[in-house]
Design an enzyme around this catalytic site. Structure first.
Site, PDB file in Angstrom:
ATOM      1  N   CYS A 246       0.833  -1.207   0.000  1.00 37.91           N
ATOM      2  CA  CYS A 246       0.000   0.000   0.000  1.00 37.91           C
ATOM      3  C   CYS A 246       0.871   1.264   0.000  1.00 37.91           C
ATOM      4  O   CYS A 246       1.509   1.563  -1.004  1.00 37.91           O
ATOM      5  CB  CYS A 246      -0.975  -0.029   1.173  1.00 37.91           C
ATOM      6  SG  CYS A 246      -2.338   1.149   1.004  1.00 37.91           S
ATOM      7  N   HIS A 331      -3.764  -5.115  -0.167  1.00 35.28           N
ATOM      8  CA  HIS A 331      -3.351  -5.715   1.105  1.00 35.28           C
ATOM      9  C   HIS A 331      -3.424  -7.239   0.992  1.00 35.28           C
ATOM     10  O   HIS A 331      -4.503  -7.816   1.092  1.00 35.28           O
ATOM     11  CB  HIS A 331      -4.264  -5.251   2.241  1.00 35.28           C
ATOM     12  CG  HIS A 331      -4.192  -3.785   2.512  1.00 35.28           C
ATOM     13  ND1 HIS A 331      -3.450  -3.238   3.541  1.00 35.28           N
ATOM     14  CD2 HIS A 331      -4.765  -2.731   1.874  1.00 35.28           C
ATOM     15  CE1 HIS A 331      -3.572  -1.924   3.534  1.00 35.28           C
ATOM     16  NE2 HIS A 331      -4.361  -1.592   2.527  1.00 35.28           N
ATOM     17  N   ASP A 333      -2.637  -9.361   3.114  1.00 33.99           N
ATOM     18  CA  ASP A 333      -3.031  -9.902   4.415  1.00 33.99           C
ATOM     19  C   ASP A 333      -4.510  -9.741   4.696  1.00 33.99           C
ATOM     20  O   ASP A 333      -4.965 -10.027   5.803  1.00 33.99           O
ATOM     21  CB  ASP A 333      -2.250  -9.175   5.516  1.00 33.99           C
ATOM     22  CG  ASP A 333      -2.297  -7.665   5.316  1.00 33.99           C
ATOM     23  OD1 ASP A 333      -3.141  -6.996   5.929  1.00 33.99           O
ATOM     24  OD2 ASP A 333      -1.490  -7.156   4.516  1.00 33.99           O
TER      25      ASP A 333
END
Length: 361
Positions: A246, A331, A333
């Site tokens: 990001c 992202h 994750d």
């Protein structure tokens, strides 16, 4: 209790107050996520922003400790169509209303979020304020227009002191620009020995720790407001493997000669389609950013694009042609999901292991 959302273009939305009673001013943005309101509110990338949820109902499963992305959220306000009057889940530990009150975040419900989202899409992201009275509408709007929002957002959310997230395998330094807890969870699942460093860290301080790799985290705001971080990355290139996520992606691109620009209304939500250029495979991703890398600026750099966004063809990932370094705008994750691209952390681990094997030889 009545509450009002006022936009700098003069639009006013009347609704019902929940959460904190205080007034708030910030950049009004919207998220298209169908779930994950707690993860979004506690994501430090929303620092200084009033967050509009396009999903018509939030708060229905409450709040719990497992879903925090930070313990001290810096989101300025929450806007929704309806907030659940009753929440129920076996994981619930608190209500959304009480959680927002404890964290001094005001909320407003009962407004037409479809209309509000269309205004933002047509006119772009703009300033807004949540107030409990609007007796002098014109004065409120003039005050809002005159308000200057700070661009020093990372300083509000980055850790002030280094701290460890212990493991027994690879040694990783995470530079904290507003890191989500889910990044640390992914590293913990791979038994990494992680040290989280402030965004002000210098390259020589990182190299002194002899880590196997560096991860540049997500965070809020304009990447160009962090010139020292760009210098730090430049001084690390070629010396250690690097992964950016990001804001970390934007910073790595700037450090390698590319450019960034502010988007009209950004990407925020958990359903953004991204295509991997090499394979053509499409994955749905979690995103939260208002700036992007200029694709034309990559042409004279050592960075090659690896991922693009399907809807607007913005750059979603790059890889360095000479050094073991890559970054992604989304992202991997993703919390609460989707988890289509979480394997990028495994790719990162393989990069680290390969580098370690080469150094042994």
């Amino acid at each position: 209790m009545k509450r009002y959302l006022v936009l700098e273009d003069g639009s006013v939305f009347e609704g019902e107050a929940f959460g904190s009673k205080q007034i708030a001013t910030g950049e009004v943005v919207f998220s298209t996520g169908m779930t994950g309101y707690q993860e979004a509110i506690t994501d430090q990338s929303y620092a200084n922003q009033i967050l509009v949820f396009t999903n018509p109902l939030i708060g229905n499963y409450g709040v719990n400790l497992d879903d925090y992305e930070s313990l001290q959220p810096k989101c300025r306000g929450v806007v929704c169509r309806e907030v659940a009057r009753y929440s129920n889940s076996w994981r619930k530990q608190d209500t959304l209303d009480h959680f927002l009150t404890q964290n001094s975040i005001p909320g407003i419900s009962g407004i037409d979020t479809r209309k509000l989202t269309k205004i933002i899409r047509n006119h772009g992201t703009m300033k807004g304020c949540l107030v409990n009275s609007i007796e002098d509408k014109n004065h409120t709007i003039e005050q809002l227009k005159a308000t200057v929002l700070t661009d020093q957002l990372v300083d509000q959310v980055s850790t002030k002191q280094p701290y460890p997230n212990p493991g027994t395998k690879r040694n990783i330094v995470v530079v904290d620009f507003g890191a989500k807890h889910s990044i640390l969870r992914e590293l913990s699942q791979r038994d990494c020995n992680t040290i989280v460093m402030p965004y002000t860290v210098k390259a020589e301080e990182i190299l002194r720790l002899h880590p196997d790799v560096v991860l540049l985290s997500n965070g809020p705001g304009d990447p160009k407001s962090l010139p020292n971080a760009i210098t730090m990355i430049q001084n690390l290139m070629g010396k250690l493997p690097i992964m950016g996520v990001c804001l970390g992606h934007q910073l790595m691109c700037l450090a390698n000669g590319a450019d960034t620009f502010k988007m009209k209304f950004g990407h925020r939500g958990f359903n953004h389609p991204v295509q991997e250029i090499a394979t053509g495979e499409i994955a749905f991703t979690s995103q939260n950013h208002g700036y992007a890398v200029d694709p034309n600026s990559l042409k004279n750099t050592d960075l090659m694009p690896t991922h693009i966004e399907i809807n607007d063809h913005t750059i979603e990932g790059v890889r360095h042609r000479k050094y073991p370094a890559f970054s992604v705008q989304f992202h991997p994750d993703a919390a609460p999901g989707p988890h289509d691209v979480v394997s990028l952390y495994d790719d990162f681990m393989r990069m680290v292991d390969l580098r370690k094997d080469e150094n042994r030889d």
